[in-house]
Scaffold this motif. Structure first.
Motif, short mmCIF file in Angstrom:
data_model
loop_
_atom_site.label_atom_id
_atom_site.label_comp_id
_atom_site.label_asym_id
_atom_site.label_seq_id
_atom_site.Cartn_x
_atom_site.Cartn_y
_atom_site.Cartn_z
N SER A 179 33.70 33.27 39.47
CA SER A 179 33.68 32.23 38.47
C SER A 179 34.88 30.69 39.26
CB SER A 179 34.48 32.16 36.96
OG SER A 179 33.24 33.26 36.83
N GLY A 180 35.83 31.07 39.82
CA GLY A 180 36.67 30.45 40.28
C GLY A 180 36.76 29.92 41.16
N ARG A 181 38.39 30.80 41.14
CA ARG A 181 39.58 30.19 42.86
C ARG A 181 39.48 31.22 43.86
NH1 ARG A 181 45.40 30.48 41.04
NH2 ARG A 181 44.17 32.96 40.23
N GLY A 182 39.14 32.11 43.58
CA GLY A 182 38.54 33.11 44.40
C GLY A 182 39.85 34.29 45.24
N SER A 183 40.85 33.84 44.65
CA SER A 183 41.90 34.26 45.46
C SER A 183 41.95 36.00 45.38
CB SER A 183 43.26 33.75 45.21
OG SER A 183 43.20 34.52 44.43
N ASN A 184 41.33 36.55 44.51
CA ASN A 184 40.89 37.76 44.89
C ASN A 184 39.98 38.53 45.60
OD1 ASN A 184 43.11 39.72 43.05
ND2 ASN A 184 42.49 37.74 41.73
N LEU A 185 39.25 37.28 45.66
CA LEU A 185 38.19 37.32 46.51
C LEU A 185 38.16 37.92 48.22
CD1 LEU A 185 34.64 37.58 47.61
CD2 LEU A 185 34.86 35.37 47.43
N LYS A 186 39.24 36.67 48.76
CA LYS A 186 40.07 36.10 49.38
C LYS A 186 40.72 37.34 50.23
CE LYS A 186 42.93 33.48 52.02
NZ LYS A 186 44.22 32.52 52.04
N SER A 187 41.30 38.10 49.66
CA SER A 187 42.27 39.30 49.06
C SER A 187 41.07 40.58 49.64
CB SER A 187 42.95 39.72 48.53
OG SER A 187 42.68 41.02 47.26
N LEU A 188 40.02 41.16 49.08
CA LEU A 188 39.05 41.84 49.42
C LEU A 188 38.52 41.68 50.38
CD1 LEU A 188 37.44 42.91 46.39
CD2 LEU A 188 39.34 44.25 47.30
N ILE A 189 38.14 40.30 51.34
CA ILE A 189 37.57 40.10 52.60
C ILE A 189 38.26 40.44 53.55
CG2 ILE A 189 36.21 37.73 54.02
CD1 ILE A 189 36.05 36.80 51.59
N LYS A 190 39.86 40.31 53.04
CA LYS A 190 40.41 40.54 54.34
C LYS A 190 40.69 42.09 54.49
CE LYS A 190 45.37 39.73 55.60
NZ LYS A 190 46.41 39.50 54.50
N TYR A 191 40.79 42.86 53.62
CA TYR A 191 40.79 44.04 53.13
C TYR A 191 39.01 44.33 54.58
CZ TYR A 191 39.50 48.43 52.38
OH TYR A 191 39.06 50.05 51.83
N SER A 192 37.89 44.09 53.58
CA SER A 192 37.06 44.85 54.00
C SER A 192 36.84 44.17 55.66
CB SER A 192 35.87 43.90 53.47
OG SER A 192 35.50 42.47 53.93
N LYS A 193 37.64 43.92 55.91
CA LYS A 193 37.40 43.84 57.44
C LYS A 193 38.16 44.79 58.33
CE LYS A 193 34.77 39.28 57.67
NZ LYS A 193 33.76 39.30 57.69
N LYS A 194 38.88 44.91 57.61
CA LYS A 194 39.90 45.62 58.16
C LYS A 194 38.74 47.20 58.72
CE LYS A 194 44.23 45.55 56.05
NZ LYS A 194 45.16 46.11 55.85
N LYS A 195 38.98 48.20 59.97
CA LYS A 195 37.92 48.77 60.54
C LYS A 195 37.90 49.90 59.63
CE LYS A 195 37.34 50.95 64.92
NZ LYS A 195 37.88 51.62 66.06
#
Ligand code: GRF
Length: 192
Positions: free
Chosen positions: A15-31
């Motif tokens: 709904s807003g800032r998305g800092s947790n989204l950012k951390s999940l994107i970072k995780y999802s990029k890991k092999k």
């Protein structure tokens, strides 16, 4: 389950800032990550988090929340279309109905900025400071039809110092959130 990589097709609701989204994107990029983020949904057109989704070229959409039923029906269609098998709520400020949870029929996780079952709902940091608690923290839990009440997957605490303001405490807890959400996903997907 996405067949080629074995990663769970995951939708993140914000709904807003998305800092947790950012951390999940970072995780999802890991092999070795166990998730592939296939969809980001926001009920807020101006959510900053949408910028991260765009930056990483993740399919994202704003769904207007005119009322719960319309919102949830549109969301369900999108989830189906994108073969989503896990939803992670990350600062999503609306409550999903029991009927939605039943219809989706797959796991939904949420992160909450308190040591649940303490301080369900809003203003968690303020309440912890007002009550002179020694510790606060963050919790990842399974979403059920009751607010912030589903089974706890992972929790980590942080000390509240006498000098801590609400802002300070929020920052400290947020740091923990970014660390435990990926960990909780791994725990959930490997042991449930
Ligand atoms: C986080 O504190 C989360 O626990 C709560 O809302 C906040 C969202 O922050 N549910 P962000 O949008 O992930 O930066």
């Amino acid at each position: 389950m996405e067949k080629s990589s074995g990663k769970r097709n995951t939708a993140i609701l914000i709904s807003g800032r998305g800092s947790n989204l950012k951390s999940l994107i970072k995780y999802s990029k890991k092999k070795k990550s166990l998730i592939k983020i296939v969809l980001v949904v926001s009920n807020n057109f101006n959510a900053k988090g949408l910028n991260y989704a765009n930056k990483y070229k993740i399919n994202n959409i704003f769904i207007k929340y005119s009322n719960r039923k319309i919102f949830e029906n549109r969301l369900l269609k999108l989830l189906k279309k994108n073969n989503v098998d896990l939803i992670c709520l990350a600062g999503f400020m609306k409550i999903l109905s029991g009927s939605f949870i039943k219809k989706f029929y797959r796991p939904i996780l949420n992160i909450h900025p308190s040591l649940l079952p303490k301080y369900k709902g809003l203003n968690t940091h303020n309440r912890a400071i007002q009550n002179k608690d020694k510790y606060s923290g963050a919790t990842v839990h399974i979403v059920n039809e009751k607010l912030d009440s589903g089974k706890i997957i992972l929790q980590e605490k942080v000390k509240i110092l006498k000098s801590d303001s609400v802002r300070n405490l929020e920052k400290k807890v947020l740091k923990i959130e970014h660390k435990i959400y990926p960990k909780a996903i791994i725990r959930f997907l490997t042991s449930y």
